[in-house]
Design an enzyme around this catalytic site. Structure first.
Site: not given
Ligand code: NAP
Ligand code: GFB
Length: 318
Positions: A12, A139, A169, A182, A274
């Site tokens: 959360g 993952y 996201v 990300h 990439d």
């Molecule tokens: P996030 O910002 O990294 O937040 C992760 C959350 O999980 C935090 O509240 C963290 O608590 C908690 N957490 C991590 N390890 C834990 C543990 N061992 N026990 C209890 N809590 C724990 O992640 P998010 O981006 O909001 O992602 C939320 C969900 O959306 C995830 O399931 C992720 O896989 C999914 N998702 C995310 C993206 C994206 O682009 N971000 C895309 C697709 C799906 P603390 O704050 O205390 O560390």
């Molecule tokens: O969000 P990101 O790290 O993950 O994006 P993915 C990676 C893309 O952005 C690659 C470029 O093409 C990188 O080369 N990029 C450019 C950068 N500058 C940056 C930078 O400063 N930081 C990062 N991180 N990337 C993830 C999955 O894939 O998508 C995870 O690996 C997760 O599991 C997430 O599900 C939503 O979109 O490539």
């Protein structure tokens, strides 16, 4: 009206959790009590800690967001940790939800877990059709198992355990740590720091060619509330912007530069990976249910996210 639903949000305090907390402020129903957890409330990788949390809050519904989450580079260097931590969290939350009689659990997959070799657009039927991209296999397999677990709990015990599949996201309260973030928060953080120093060259990793669909966290939060209240299939549902909203990493960098009114040069460090070239997902199933849902325009969402970081970077997860 007495509270008849206790909705426990694991994860959360993260990007998505904080967005749901914001939307709940205006869209909470009188019979709902919402509880937003962080890891400080207990380590969900540990069965007993997880059980204690459920015994304390006695949830009727669970939105399971908690996960080890990271960008491309963090996944590439920590596939084992992503696999094990997420397997443990997911098994504990689903098993204890079953043991304590939770009515419904909504968990999270991701569009990055689909087969690397696939036809496009990706849809919900393709989750298990082949190996994921090697950069984040840990993952991906942990997340795919959620879908298998949901089906097993439903088949053996009739549980309403389902999952959503967000695309990438971004938004306020993201993770801006450059080792694990990300791309959107990574580039916001980098450009912010560069401009603070008066720098003129904004370096983007990779070629800038990969394509991504980006959903604003507040839009995803609205969709999560709809899934919790109205979606009752065990099958996953993709929560993504339209295919036509897909942008390149280069276009993303330009959008962030616009939001900062950056006039310098954008360069690409092609020595860096990439990752997946594309993972274009179809939101046709979502559109069947919600044909009129409106996503926030990408430039406005980026601008709001940049503004939030400008105002909060001192306390952000850097
Ligand atoms: P996030 O910002 O990294 O937040 C992760 C959350 O999980 C935090 O509240 C963290 O608590 C908690 N957490 C991590 N390890 C834990 C543990 N061992 N026990 C209890 N809590 C724990 O992640 P998010 O981006 O909001 O992602 C939320 C969900 O959306 C995830 O399931 C992720 O896989 C999914 N998702 C995310 C993206 C994206 O682009 N971000 C895309 C697709 C799906 P603390 O704050 O205390 O560390
Ligand atoms: O969000 P990101 O790290 O993950 O994006 P993915 C990676 C893309 O952005 C690659 C470029 O093409 C990188 O080369 N990029 C450019 C950068 N500058 C940056 C930078 O400063 N930081 C990062 N991180 N990337 C993830 C999955 O894939 O998508 C995870 O690996 C997760 O599991 C997430 O599900 C939503 O979109 O490539």
């Amino acid at each position: 009206m007495a509270t008849s639903k206790v909705i426990l949000v694991t994860g959360g305090t993260g990007l998505v959790g904080k967005a749901i907390e914001k939307i709940v402020q205006s869209e909470r129903r009188a019979d709902e009590k919402w509880v937003f957890l962080s890891s400080k409330d207990g380590d969900l990788c540990d069965y007993n800690s997880t059980k204690k949390i459920f015994e304390k809050h006695r949830p009727s519904h669970v939105i399971h967001l908690a996960a080890m989450v990271g960008g491309l580079f963090h996944n590439m260097s920590h596939n084992l940790d992503f696999l094990r931590n997420n397997l443990h969290m997911n098994d504990n939350v689903l098993q204890i939800s079953f043991e304590t009689g939770v009515e419904k659990v909504v968990s999270c997959l991701s569009t990055c877990i689909f087969p690397d070799k696939t036809q496009y657009p990706i849809d919900e039927t393709m989750v298990h059709n082949g190996p994921p991209h090697p950069s984040n296999f840990g993952y991906s397999y942990a997340k795919r198992l959620i879908d298998i677990q949901n089906k097993a709990y439903h088949e053996q015990h009739g549980c309403m355990f389902t999952s959503v599949v967000p695309c990438n996201v971004f938004g306020p309260f993201d993770n801006y740590n450059l080792e694990s973030s990300h791309v959107v928060p990574g580039l916001i953080r980098k450009l912010h720091d560069l401009m603070e120093k008066g720098g003129e060259t904004f370096t983007v990793l990779g070629t800038g060619k990969p394509l991504r669909q980006f959903i604003y966290s507040l839009d995803l939060a609205r969709l999560f509330l709809w899934v919790l209240r109205e979606y009752n299939e065990v099958e996953p549902i993709i929560l993504s912007v339209d295919e036509k909203s897909e942008v390149s990493i280069k276009e993303l960098a330009e959008e962030i530069a616009n939001a900062y009114d950056f006039k310098g040069k954008i360069v690409f460090d092609t020595s860096m990976a990439d990752g997946q070239y594309k993972k274009t997902a179809s939101n046709a199933k979502l559109r069947k249910y919600l044909p009129d849902f409106e996503f926030t325009a990408f430039p406005a969402a980026i601008s709001e996210s940049v503004q939030w970081y400008k105002e909060n970077y001192k306390n952000a997860r850097n």
